[in-house]
Design a protein around this motif. Structure first.
Motif, short mmCIF file in Angstrom:
data_model
loop_
_atom_site.label_atom_id
_atom_site.label_comp_id
_atom_site.label_asym_id
_atom_site.label_seq_id
_atom_site.Cartn_x
_atom_site.Cartn_y
_atom_site.Cartn_z
N ALA A 22 0.84 -1.20 0.00
CA ALA A 22 0.00 0.00 0.00
C ALA A 22 0.87 1.25 0.00
CB ALA A 22 -0.93 0.00 1.20
N LYS A 23 1.94 1.21 0.79
CA LYS A 23 2.85 2.36 0.83
C LYS A 23 3.51 2.56 -0.52
CE LYS A 23 3.96 2.31 5.75
NZ LYS A 23 5.01 2.09 6.75
N ALA A 24 3.89 1.48 -1.17
CA ALA A 24 4.54 1.57 -2.47
C ALA A 24 3.58 2.17 -3.50
CB ALA A 24 5.02 0.21 -2.94
N SER A 25 2.34 1.70 -3.50
CA SER A 25 1.37 2.25 -4.45
C SER A 25 1.02 3.69 -4.11
CB SER A 25 0.11 1.39 -4.50
OG SER A 25 -0.58 1.44 -3.26
N LEU A 26 0.94 3.99 -2.83
CA LEU A 26 0.69 5.37 -2.42
C LEU A 26 1.87 6.26 -2.78
CD1 LEU A 26 -1.07 5.02 1.05
CD2 LEU A 26 -2.08 5.77 -1.09
N GLY A 27 3.05 5.70 -2.66
CA GLY A 27 4.24 6.47 -3.00
C GLY A 27 4.23 6.87 -4.46
N LEU A 33 0.94 12.78 -8.17
CA LEU A 33 0.21 13.98 -7.74
C LEU A 33 1.17 15.14 -7.52
CD1 LEU A 33 -2.42 12.49 -5.29
CD2 LEU A 33 -2.83 13.43 -7.56
N ASN A 34 2.33 14.84 -6.93
CA ASN A 34 3.31 15.90 -6.70
C ASN A 34 3.81 16.47 -8.02
OD1 ASN A 34 3.20 15.86 -3.93
ND2 ASN A 34 4.92 14.47 -3.69
N ALA A 37 1.06 18.63 -9.37
CA ALA A 37 0.94 19.85 -8.56
C ALA A 37 2.11 20.79 -8.84
CB ALA A 37 0.88 19.51 -7.08
N VAL A 38 3.31 20.23 -8.97
CA VAL A 38 4.49 21.05 -9.23
C VAL A 38 4.36 21.73 -10.59
CG1 VAL A 38 6.97 20.94 -9.72
CG2 VAL A 38 6.05 19.79 -7.71
N SER A 39 3.90 20.98 -11.59
CA SER A 39 3.76 21.59 -12.92
C SER A 39 2.71 22.69 -12.89
CB SER A 39 3.41 20.53 -13.96
OG SER A 39 2.13 19.98 -13.71
N LYS A 40 1.62 22.48 -12.18
CA LYS A 40 0.59 23.52 -12.07
C LYS A 40 1.13 24.75 -11.34
CE LYS A 40 -3.52 20.64 -12.30
NZ LYS A 40 -4.70 20.16 -11.57
N LEU A 41 1.91 24.53 -10.29
CA LEU A 41 2.48 25.65 -9.55
C LEU A 41 3.47 26.42 -10.41
CD1 LEU A 41 2.99 24.10 -6.02
CD2 LEU A 41 1.41 25.92 -6.64
N LYS A 42 4.27 25.72 -11.20
CA LYS A 42 5.23 26.39 -12.07
C LYS A 42 4.50 27.23 -13.12
CE LYS A 42 9.18 23.34 -11.57
NZ LYS A 42 10.11 22.42 -12.23
N GLN A 43 3.43 26.69 -13.67
CA GLN A 43 2.65 27.44 -14.65
C GLN A 43 2.02 28.67 -14.01
OE1 GLN A 43 2.49 26.95 -17.92
NE2 GLN A 43 1.28 28.82 -18.06
N LEU A 44 1.52 28.51 -12.78
CA LEU A 44 0.95 29.64 -12.06
C LEU A 44 2.00 30.70 -11.80
CD1 LEU A 44 -1.52 30.82 -10.59
CD2 LEU A 44 -0.77 29.59 -8.56
N GLU A 45 3.21 30.26 -11.44
CA GLU A 45 4.30 31.20 -11.19
C GLU A 45 4.64 31.98 -12.47
OE1 GLU A 45 8.77 31.12 -9.25
OE2 GLU A 45 8.03 29.33 -10.27
N LYS A 46 4.69 31.29 -13.61
CA LYS A 46 4.97 31.96 -14.88
C LYS A 46 3.88 32.98 -15.19
CE LYS A 46 7.46 28.17 -17.08
NZ LYS A 46 7.40 27.15 -18.16
#
Length: 92
Positions: A22-27, A33-34, A37-46
């Motif tokens: 479960a931890k492996a699949s959650l990882g 998801l990260n 989220a990171v790509s969305k945040l970078k786009q927002l920053e731009k």
């Protein structure tokens, strides 16, 4: 008592293996998801950066237009004072 411990160990192993899976699949889900989220945040920053640059250019242009308007609306006396301050007067 020893028999009870032996019986619990296979159940605990199964539970631990399930938890590990479960931890492996959650990882991996967490990583996906990260990354999203990171790509969305970078786009927002731009977007925010370009918006701030646009606003700064607009403010600079507005300031320039206001300065030109003040120059156009100066009276003769104000123009003469400016000329004398710059040292361009005949008797300076």
């Amino acid at each position: 008592m020893a028999k009870k411990k032996q019986k619990q160990q296979p159940n605990q192993r199964h539970t631990q293996e399930a938890a590990t899976e479960a931890k492996a699949s959650l990882g991996s889900l967490k990583d996906m998801l990260n990354a999203d989220a990171v790509s969305k945040l970078k786009q927002l920053e731009k977007d925010m950066k370009s918006e701030n640059e646009r606003k700064a250019k607009e403010a600079e242009e507005q300031k320039r237009r206001e300065q030109e308007a003040r120059e156009r609306n100066k009276s003769f006396a104000e123009l003469l004072d400016d000329y004398e301050k710059k040292g361009g007067g005949k008797f300076s």
